[in-house]
Motif scaffolding. Structure first.
Motif, PDB file in Angstrom:
ATOM      1  N   SER A   1       8.081   1.848   6.044  1.00  0.00           N
ATOM      2  CA  SER A   1       6.769   2.130   6.627  1.00  0.00           C
ATOM      3  C   SER A   1       6.903   2.713   8.034  1.00  0.00           C
ATOM      4  CB  SER A   1       5.926   0.856   6.675  1.00  0.00           C
ATOM      5  OG  SER A   1       6.575  -0.139   7.451  1.00  0.00           O
ATOM      6  N   GLY A   2       8.098   2.622   8.616  1.00  0.00           N
ATOM      7  CA  GLY A   2       8.209   3.050  10.007  1.00  0.00           C
ATOM      8  C   GLY A   2       9.323   4.027  10.308  1.00  0.00           C
TER       9      GLY A   2
ATOM     10  N   ILE B   1      10.535  11.784   1.096  1.00  0.00           N
ATOM     11  CA  ILE B   1       9.180  12.285   1.248  1.00  0.00           C
ATOM     12  C   ILE B   1       8.460  11.361   2.212  1.00  0.00           C
ATOM     13  CG2 ILE B   1       8.370  11.051  -0.827  1.00  0.00           C
ATOM     14  CD1 ILE B   1       6.492  13.515  -1.280  1.00  0.00           C
ATOM     15  N   ARG B   2       7.919  11.943   3.261  1.00  0.00           N
ATOM     16  CA  ARG B   2       7.367  11.138   4.335  1.00  0.00           C
ATOM     17  C   ARG B   2       5.925  10.748   4.037  1.00  0.00           C
ATOM     18  NH1 ARG B   2       8.512  13.563   9.967  1.00  0.00           N
ATOM     19  NH2 ARG B   2       8.194  11.394  10.568  1.00  0.00           N
TER      20      ARG B   2
ATOM     21  N   THR C   1       0.859  -1.179   0.000  1.00  0.00           N
ATOM     22  CA  THR C   1       0.000   0.000   0.000  1.00  0.00           C
ATOM     23  C   THR C   1       0.898   1.231   0.000  1.00  0.00           C
ATOM     24  OG1 THR C   1      -1.676  -1.217   1.224  1.00  0.00           O
ATOM     25  CG2 THR C   1      -1.853   1.195   1.186  1.00  0.00           C
ATOM     26  N   PHE C   2       0.951   1.899  -1.135  1.00  0.00           N
ATOM     27  CA  PHE C   2       1.941   2.957  -1.351  1.00  0.00           C
ATOM     28  C   PHE C   2       1.896   4.029  -0.284  1.00  0.00           C
ATOM     29  CE2 PHE C   2       4.943   5.367  -3.626  1.00  0.00           C
ATOM     30  CZ  PHE C   2       4.509   6.679  -3.739  1.00  0.00           C
ATOM     31  N   ARG C   3       0.687   4.414   0.127  1.00  0.00           N
ATOM     32  CA  ARG C   3       0.589   5.573   1.000  1.00  0.00           C
ATOM     33  C   ARG C   3       1.126   5.322   2.403  1.00  0.00           C
ATOM     34  NH1 ARG C   3      -3.621   8.322   0.978  1.00  0.00           N
ATOM     35  NH2 ARG C   3      -4.559   7.600  -0.957  1.00  0.00           N
ATOM     36  N   VAL C   4       1.396   4.065   2.763  1.00  0.00           N
ATOM     37  CA  VAL C   4       1.921   3.810   4.111  1.00  0.00           C
ATOM     38  C   VAL C   4       3.447   3.900   4.150  1.00  0.00           C
ATOM     39  CG1 VAL C   4      -0.025   2.264   4.561  1.00  0.00           C
ATOM     40  CG2 VAL C   4       2.218   1.284   3.976  1.00  0.00           C
ATOM     41  N   TYR C   5       4.058   4.161   2.992  1.00  0.00           N
ATOM     42  CA  TYR C   5       5.514   4.182   2.925  1.00  0.00           C
ATOM     43  C   TYR C   5       6.066   5.592   2.747  1.00  0.00           C
ATOM     44  CZ  TYR C   5       5.370  -0.866   2.452  1.00  0.00           C
ATOM     45  OH  TYR C   5       5.159  -2.194   2.676  1.00  0.00           O
TER      46      TYR C   5
ATOM     47  N   TRP D   1      16.399   2.228   6.084  1.00  0.00           N
ATOM     48  CA  TRP D   1      15.354   1.955   5.095  1.00  0.00           C
ATOM     49  C   TRP D   1      15.248   0.461   4.843  1.00  0.00           C
ATOM     50  CZ3 TRP D   1      12.425   5.952   2.951  1.00  0.00           C
ATOM     51  CH2 TRP D   1      12.831   7.236   3.297  1.00  0.00           C
ATOM     52  N   GLU D   2      14.016  -0.012   4.738  1.00  0.00           N
ATOM     53  CA  GLU D   2      13.783  -1.461   4.701  1.00  0.00           C
ATOM     54  C   GLU D   2      13.822  -2.050   3.290  1.00  0.00           C
ATOM     55  OE1 GLU D   2      10.726  -0.002   7.998  1.00  0.00           O
ATOM     56  OE2 GLU D   2       9.913  -1.239   6.384  1.00  0.00           O
TER      57      GLU D   2
END
Length: 125
Positions: free
Chosen positions: A99-100, A50-51, A27-31, A112-113
């Motif tokens: 995501s976190g 970009i957060r 889900t793109f928007r969670v990253y 970065w994951e």
């Protein structure tokens, strides 16, 4: 999530390029999405990020004003617009997702994951 970076190439000094990073499988928007670059013999360095919440942008101080990061959420794509390119911008450019990640970690590659495969940018003098 899988990341596919593209848009690199050979450009003369002073020219522009726009890199794209397409995300799939998540889900793109969670990253949050970041761009890094690595020149031969050098460490991978932060370019821009970009957060995920609010889309706030962050840049390496040395690149502010020349590079712009943006995103198109419906297309799951993040862009890096690079203007007034210099030979020292020559590197492989990578996009990354997390995501976190928190603000204090943004500039640290190991935070970065997920990473894309990289796209080569070569700026000739």
């Amino acid at each position: 999530v899988q990341l596919q970076a593209s848009g690199g190439g050979l450009v003369q000094a002073g020219g522009s390029l726009r890199l794209s990073c397409v995300a799939s499988g998540g889900t793109f928007r969670v990253y949050s999405i970041g761009w890094f670059r690595q020149a031969p013999g050098k460490e991978r360095e932060f370019v821009a990020g970009i957060r995920r919440n609010g889309g706030t942008t962050h840049y390496a101080d040395s690149l502010k004003g020349r590079f712009t990061i943006s995103r198109d959420i419906p297309k799951s794509t993040t862009y890096l617009q690079m203007n007034s390119l210099k030979p020292e911008d020559t590197a492989i450019y990578y996009c990354a997702a997390s995501s976190g990640i928190i603000l204090s970690q943004l500039r640290i590659a190991s935070s970065w994951e997920h990473w894309g495969q990289g796209t080569q940018v070569t700026v000739s003098s």
